[in-house]
Design a protein around this motif. Structure first.
Motif, PDB file in Angstrom:
ATOM      1  N   UNK A 128       0.846  -1.190   0.000  1.00  0.00           N
ATOM      2  CA  UNK A 128       0.000   0.000   0.000  1.00  0.00           C
ATOM      3  C   UNK A 128       0.884   1.244   0.000  1.00  0.00           C
ATOM      4  N   UNK A 129       0.612   2.155  -0.911  1.00  0.00           N
ATOM      5  CA  UNK A 129       1.402   3.380  -0.988  1.00  0.00           C
ATOM      6  C   UNK A 129       1.172   4.264   0.238  1.00  0.00           C
ATOM      7  N   UNK A 130       2.267   4.866   0.706  1.00  0.00           N
ATOM      8  CA  UNK A 130       2.249   5.777   1.851  1.00  0.00           C
ATOM      9  C   UNK A 130       2.619   7.176   1.358  1.00  0.00           C
ATOM     10  N   UNK A 131       2.678   8.121   2.286  1.00  0.00           N
ATOM     11  CA  UNK A 131       2.975   9.506   1.925  1.00  0.00           C
ATOM     12  C   UNK A 131       4.080  10.047   2.825  1.00  0.00           C
ATOM     13  N   UNK A 132       5.151  10.566   2.195  1.00  0.00           N
ATOM     14  CA  UNK A 132       6.257  11.200   2.910  1.00  0.00           C
ATOM     15  C   UNK A 132       6.077  12.714   2.844  1.00  0.00           C
ATOM     16  N   UNK A 133       6.297  13.389   3.972  1.00  0.00           N
ATOM     17  CA  UNK A 133       6.155  14.836   4.023  1.00  0.00           C
ATOM     18  C   UNK A 133       7.405  15.466   4.622  1.00  0.00           C
ATOM     19  N   UNK A 134       7.964  16.441   3.909  1.00  0.00           N
ATOM     20  CA  UNK A 134       9.036  17.275   4.449  1.00  0.00           C
ATOM     21  C   UNK A 134       8.371  18.562   4.936  1.00  0.00           C
ATOM     22  N   UNK A 135       8.537  18.840   6.210  1.00  0.00           N
ATOM     23  CA  UNK A 135       7.877  19.973   6.865  1.00  0.00           C
ATOM     24  C   UNK A 135       8.701  21.247   6.678  1.00  0.00           C
ATOM     25  N   UNK A 136       8.436  22.253   7.475  1.00  0.00           N
ATOM     26  CA  UNK A 136       9.148  23.528   7.429  1.00  0.00           C
ATOM     27  C   UNK A 136      10.659  23.296   7.522  1.00  0.00           C
ATOM     28  N   UNK A 137      11.479  24.033   6.760  1.00  0.00           N
ATOM     29  CA  UNK A 137      12.931  23.820   6.774  1.00  0.00           C
ATOM     30  C   UNK A 137      13.500  23.799   8.189  1.00  0.00           C
ATOM     31  N   UNK A 171      17.657  22.036   4.131  1.00  0.00           N
ATOM     32  CA  UNK A 171      17.417  22.633   2.808  1.00  0.00           C
ATOM     33  C   UNK A 171      15.954  22.968   2.573  1.00  0.00           C
ATOM     34  N   UNK A 172      15.718  24.015   1.799  1.00  0.00           N
ATOM     35  CA  UNK A 172      14.359  24.302   1.359  1.00  0.00           C
ATOM     36  C   UNK A 172      13.962  23.442   0.168  1.00  0.00           C
ATOM     37  N   UNK A 228      19.008  26.727   3.479  1.00  0.00           N
ATOM     38  CA  UNK A 228      19.939  26.708   2.357  1.00  0.00           C
ATOM     39  C   UNK A 228      19.195  26.372   1.068  1.00  0.00           C
ATOM     40  N   UNK A 229      19.688  26.920  -0.029  1.00  0.00           N
ATOM     41  CA  UNK A 229      19.054  26.769  -1.338  1.00  0.00           C
ATOM     42  C   UNK A 229      20.024  26.134  -2.313  1.00  0.00           C
ATOM     43  N   UNK A 230      19.604  25.058  -2.946  1.00  0.00           N
ATOM     44  CA  UNK A 230      20.378  24.466  -4.019  1.00  0.00           C
ATOM     45  C   UNK A 230      21.125  23.215  -3.617  1.00  0.00           C
ATOM     46  N   UNK A 231      20.692  22.069  -4.130  1.00  0.00           N
ATOM     47  CA  UNK A 231      21.427  20.817  -3.955  1.00  0.00           C
ATOM     48  C   UNK A 231      21.034  19.891  -5.109  1.00  0.00           C
ATOM     49  N   UNK A 232      22.005  19.114  -5.585  1.00  0.00           N
ATOM     50  CA  UNK A 232      21.745  18.202  -6.690  1.00  0.00           C
ATOM     51  C   UNK A 232      22.674  17.006  -6.627  1.00  0.00           C
ATOM     52  N   UNK A 233      22.439  16.030  -7.508  1.00  0.00           N
ATOM     53  CA  UNK A 233      23.171  14.763  -7.459  1.00  0.00           C
ATOM     54  C   UNK A 233      23.422  14.292  -8.881  1.00  0.00           C
ATOM     55  N   UNK A 234      24.692  14.137  -9.235  1.00  0.00           N
ATOM     56  CA  UNK A 234      25.044  13.679 -10.574  1.00  0.00           C
ATOM     57  C   UNK A 234      26.550  13.607 -10.733  1.00  0.00           C
ATOM     58  N   UNK A 235      26.991  13.057 -11.848  1.00  0.00           N
ATOM     59  CA  UNK A 235      28.422  12.820 -12.091  1.00  0.00           C
ATOM     60  C   UNK A 235      29.057  14.058 -12.728  1.00  0.00           C
ATOM     61  N   UNK A 236      29.724  14.866 -11.923  1.00  0.00           N
ATOM     62  CA  UNK A 236      30.348  16.095 -12.415  1.00  0.00           C
ATOM     63  C   UNK A 236      31.651  15.802 -13.169  1.00  0.00           C
TER      64      UNK A 236
END
Length: 426
Positions: A128-137, A171-172, A228-236
């Protein structure tokens, strides 16, 4: 930021230092974080009149401000994807509104909601699918466990679980990304207390409910401060291993994703932004970074350049100044050409109308990339009265094989069904 492009963008918008008004907010320094970054900044972002291309069918589920996060999941196991906005879910296909836990409608000009980002997934793998919530930073994330109710008769309470020993997500715009390659999404973010880049691993075995915290970097590193603003994931660096990118540079990834020793490489990756996407924009074989200003004006691609000593840095190119406060992004192949496109939009009333241009048209847009053909991108307007919140969903809702777009913000909750003519894979 390359000075050749300064004339085309507006740096961070002037934000008032008035205290926050929502009684549940844990900090009163949010506006202090958003200091004006240039003495000569114009007092507002220029409003633009834009016309959607007509390639999306819009359904307005509600105009209420419920959440700035959004998700999709089949919550009642009827084979249809439902839409989640904070503590509420909208049952497909008629989008009947239900409540997972006690909540309310928020005032978009006075307060924030109790939901900043959402994710739909079967957390405990019970089917059964659930729900994840990220609250205020700064607050810990949590998830609501599905009570396994197929009918919508008498509501049953959803059990709330805190993620990973109450780690405060700094992070925001944290990222939902599969860090360990097990096919399940994890959360990439900064740990507010230790100022460390970490990932919160989703439960990997059926019946498990706990998320595990693993550090990628040392403590007290860039990109982990509150709000904080800005985060990512990849092969630089093209070594086959994904790295973490933040505005101030990037952390070189290793095969060990639990060692906490990823080394920081300083680089200029622009202004405070939303989710950072790693891809080869111009087709030169090097991965670049695409970002959008969270609270000012501009969407950019940051071209990877390597100096004679082999050091990696980036040269910024303006992609758009159509709308300000593009506080979320996602990649998806909207036109069927086999290449992922970039989707972003305005976070309507980001700070309750206190920012210049905060209440301008709620624009949603996408960019297709044209590697090898300058300027390497084309901008398209999806809609001018929906916008985006703090995360966007791009998933096939209506079953026609094309990714549709779902957003939630202070302007309401919207479904935009993709009707772009399929270009065919290149």
């Amino acid at each position: 930021m390359n000075r050749n492009y300064i004339c085309h963008w507006v740096p961070a918008l002037l934000l008032l230092t008035a205290p926050l008004t929502h009684a549940q907010e844990p900090s009163k320094t949010l506006f202090d974080v958003r200091k004006q970054q240039s003495a000569n900044t114009p007092d507002r972002a220029p409003a633009k009149v834009v016309v959607p291309a007509g390639n999306f069918k819009k359904t307005k589920l509600t105009g209420d401000f419920l959440s700035e996060g959004v998700a999709v999941a089949d919550l009642n196991k009827d084979g249809r994807l439902d839409i989640v906005a904070g503590y509420y879910w909208f049952e497909a296909p008629n989008w009947t509104r239900h409540e997972m836990a006690p909540s309310r409608t928020f005032d978009p000009r006075k307060e924030y909601s109790n939901s900043f980002l959402n994710l739909g997934m079967d957390v405990n793998q019970d089917g059964w699918d659930d729900v994840v919530i990220v609250d205020f930073p700064g607050k810990p994330g949590f998830w609501f466990e599905n009570p396994k109710q197929k009918s919508t008769g008498t509501p049953v309470a959803w059990t709330k679980h805190i993620l990973a020993d109450s780690v405060g997500i700094a992070n925001e715009s944290p990222n939902f990304v599969d860090i360990d390659g097990d096919g399940r999404l994890d959360i990439l973010c900064g740990d507010r207390a230790k100022k460390q880049i970490v990932w919160l691993k989703s439960p990997s075995k059926p019946g498990e409910t706990a998320w595990k915290r693993f550090a990628l970097t040392a403590e007290n590193v860039p990109g982990t401060e509150p709000f904080s603003h800005g985060i990512g994931y990849g092969d630089i660096d093209n070594d086959g291993l994904n790295d973490v990118v933040v505005r101030e540079g990037w952390f070189k990834g290793t095969a060990d994703k639990q060692a906490g020793n990823w080394v920081f490489r300083p680089a200029n990756l622009g202004e405070p932004c939303s989710h950072m996407q790693v891809l080869d924009v111009n087709g030169d074989g090097r991965n670049d970074v695409v970002s959008a200003s969270a609270h000012a004006l501009g969407v950019w691609w940051h071209e990877q350049v390597v100096d004679e000593g082999g050091k990696i840095n980036f040269r910024a190119h303006l992609m758009s100044n159509t709308t300000a406060q593009t506080h979320s992004s996602i990649m998806a192949d909207l036109n069927g050409d086999g290449r992922a496109d970039y989707i972003t939009g305005k976070r309507f009333l980001a700070h309750h109308g206190r920012d210049p241009g905060d209440s301008d048209a709620a624009i949603l847009m996408w960019f297709e990339f044209t590697p090898g053909k300058a300027p390497y991108f084309k901008e398209h307007i999806i809609d001018n009265d929906s916008g985006s919140g703090l995360n966007v969903v791009a998933q096939d809702i209506n079953g026609d094989g094309k990714p549709d777009i779902v957003v939630a913000n202070k302007n309401g909750v919207y479904l935009l069904e993709n009707r772009i003519k399929n270009k065919g894979k290149r």
